[in-house]
Scaffold this motif. Structure first.
Motif, PDB file in Angstrom:
ATOM      1  N   ALA A 169       0.828  -1.205   0.000  1.00 23.26           N
ATOM      2  CA  ALA A 169       0.000   0.000   0.000  1.00 23.26           C
ATOM      3  C   ALA A 169       0.861   1.253   0.000  1.00 23.26           C
ATOM      4  N   VAL A 170       1.925   1.222   0.772  1.00 17.80           N
ATOM      5  CA  VAL A 170       2.910   2.315   0.797  1.00 17.80           C
ATOM      6  C   VAL A 170       4.298   1.691   0.742  1.00 17.80           C
ATOM      7  N   ASP A 171       5.080   2.135  -0.214  1.00 14.40           N
ATOM      8  CA  ASP A 171       6.430   1.605  -0.377  1.00 14.40           C
ATOM      9  C   ASP A 171       7.422   2.761  -0.326  1.00 14.40           C
ATOM     10  N   ASN A 172       8.048   2.926   0.812  1.00 14.22           N
ATOM     11  CA  ASN A 172       8.962   4.049   1.009  1.00 14.22           C
ATOM     12  C   ASN A 172      10.291   3.876   0.288  1.00 14.22           C
ATOM     13  N   THR A 173      10.494   2.722  -0.322  1.00 16.22           N
ATOM     14  CA  THR A 173      11.720   2.542  -1.101  1.00 16.22           C
ATOM     15  C   THR A 173      11.598   3.196  -2.477  1.00 16.22           C
ATOM     16  N   ASN A 174      10.376   3.566  -2.850  1.00 16.30           N
ATOM     17  CA  ASN A 174      10.136   4.254  -4.115  1.00 16.30           C
ATOM     18  C   ASN A 174       9.931   5.742  -3.872  1.00 16.30           C
ATOM     19  N   THR A 175       9.843   6.500  -4.945  1.00 16.00           N
ATOM     20  CA  THR A 175       9.636   7.941  -4.833  1.00 16.00           C
ATOM     21  C   THR A 175       8.446   8.373  -5.678  1.00 16.00           C
ATOM     22  N   GLY A 176       7.922   9.566  -5.374  1.00 14.79           N
ATOM     23  CA  GLY A 176       6.819  10.123  -6.149  1.00 14.79           C
ATOM     24  C   GLY A 176       5.585   9.258  -6.129  1.00 14.79           C
ATOM     25  N   ILE A 177       4.918   9.160  -7.268  1.00 11.20           N
ATOM     26  CA  ILE A 177       3.664   8.403  -7.374  1.00 11.20           C
ATOM     27  C   ILE A 177       3.881   6.918  -7.135  1.00 11.20           C
ATOM     28  N   GLU A 178       5.106   6.445  -7.274  1.00  6.97           N
ATOM     29  CA  GLU A 178       5.413   5.028  -7.064  1.00  6.97           C
ATOM     30  C   GLU A 178       5.264   4.619  -5.596  1.00  6.97           C
ATOM     31  N   GLN A 179       5.284   5.604  -4.699  1.00  7.89           N
ATOM     32  CA  GLN A 179       5.211   5.294  -3.267  1.00  7.89           C
ATOM     33  C   GLN A 179       3.852   4.780  -2.849  1.00  7.89           C
ATOM     34  N   TRP A 224      -0.649   5.142  -7.862  1.00  2.58           N
ATOM     35  CA  TRP A 224       0.068   4.465  -8.942  1.00  2.58           C
ATOM     36  C   TRP A 224      -0.893   3.645  -9.799  1.00  2.58           C
ATOM     37  N   ALA A 225      -1.773   2.890  -9.163  1.00  3.16           N
ATOM     38  CA  ALA A 225      -2.714   2.045  -9.901  1.00  3.16           C
ATOM     39  C   ALA A 225      -3.705   2.883 -10.696  1.00  3.16           C
ATOM     40  N   GLN A 226      -4.189   3.975 -10.106  1.00  2.00           N
ATOM     41  CA  GLN A 226      -5.125   4.840 -10.821  1.00  2.00           C
ATOM     42  C   GLN A 226      -4.509   5.376 -12.103  1.00  2.00           C
ATOM     43  N   GLY A 227      -3.235   5.711 -12.033  1.00  2.00           N
ATOM     44  CA  GLY A 227      -2.564   6.225 -13.219  1.00  2.00           C
ATOM     45  C   GLY A 227      -2.408   5.189 -14.319  1.00  2.00           C
ATOM     46  N   HIS A 228      -2.286   3.925 -13.935  1.00  2.00           N
ATOM     47  CA  HIS A 228      -2.087   2.860 -14.918  1.00  2.00           C
ATOM     48  C   HIS A 228      -3.387   2.251 -15.415  1.00  2.00           C
TER      49      HIS A 228
END
Length: 246
Positions: free
Chosen positions: A124-134, A139-143
């Protein structure tokens, strides 16, 4: 619950990847649990629905755990319960975080997040990524603006082994559950009905990104909720039948 939490199976590197059938079975079992809580005579709002609170038995039957944050739902003419904001970042509904107004639709939002985790294999939240990837929802809405490209969000550990129609239905349902407008989210009995109608794994599978699945209409009539927190029956979603209460 010998198989531990859903969180471990989805995100632990050493864990064996869950098949499409198992993921749907877990989603159905968890949905039955929330449906039971929401439809009980004295409504209960779970308030902390997340992958780590979904425990699995030896046959991957799901059971909700940790009711420490559960709250009695609104009664009489009340539309919500006002309470201190509690829960887990990434799973809590935005309107609840902003106002402290708690409704059963907050659980629906959380369920949508977990359903996205099941589909994507992402946290649900991935702090290893940045921006919308977090944040998984953003992220899913964009894809998923074009659901014909559903393969873009699906967990690569599935190896393409999932029915394309079922994947589209599940993704559409997840997006409806995480809608920013709480009133437009489905009720849990509607969610359960859709999950139980997902196509059988015997349907056509996506084998390459060039395949373009059609977008089915996801909603069906809502069945009565099952008064159980643990599902029984066949692991194949399309053939699962309403279990007797334990």
């Amino acid at each position: 619950m010998p198989r531990g939490s859903l969180e471990n199976h989805l995100f632990k590197r050493s864990a064996q990847p869950l098949s499409w059938e198992t993921r749907v079975k877990v989603a159905i079992g968890a949905a039955r649990g929330l449906c039971f809580l929401h439809s009980s005579e004295s409504q209960v709002i779970y308030r902390d629905f997340k992958a780590s609170n979904i425990l699995l038995d030896s046959e991957f039957n799901a059971k909700l755990s940790d009711f420490g944050l559960a709250k009695a739902g609104p009664t009489g003419d009340q539309t919500h319960v006002s309470t201190q904001v509690m829960g887990t970042h990434g799973y809590a509904a935005p309107e609840y975080v902003a106002t402290g107004r708690l409704t059963a639709k907050c659980d629906v939002y959380s369920f949508g997040v977990v359903l996205l985790e099941l589909l994507t294999g992402r946290r649900a939240v991935d702090n290893t990524n940045t921006g919308i990837e977090q944040k998984l929802v953003k992220w899913a809405q964009g894809h998923l603006e074009d659901k014909r490209k559903i393969f873009r969000i699906m967990d690569t550990r599935l190896g393409g082994q999932y029915p394309r129609k079922g994947a589209c239905m599940a993704a559409t349902l997840a997006m409806d559950c995480v809608s920013s407008d709480a009133k437009s989210r489905p009720h849990m009995d509607e969610v359960l009905a859709i999950l139980e109608e997902l196509p059988s794994p015997k349907c056509m599978f996506i084998s390459s990104p060039s395949e373009k699945p059609t977008i089915p209409s996801p909603y069906a009539k809502s069945p009565a909720c099952h008064d159980t927190l643990t599902p029984r029956g066949s692991p194949l979603p399309a053939h699962m039948k309403s279990p007797k209460a334990r």
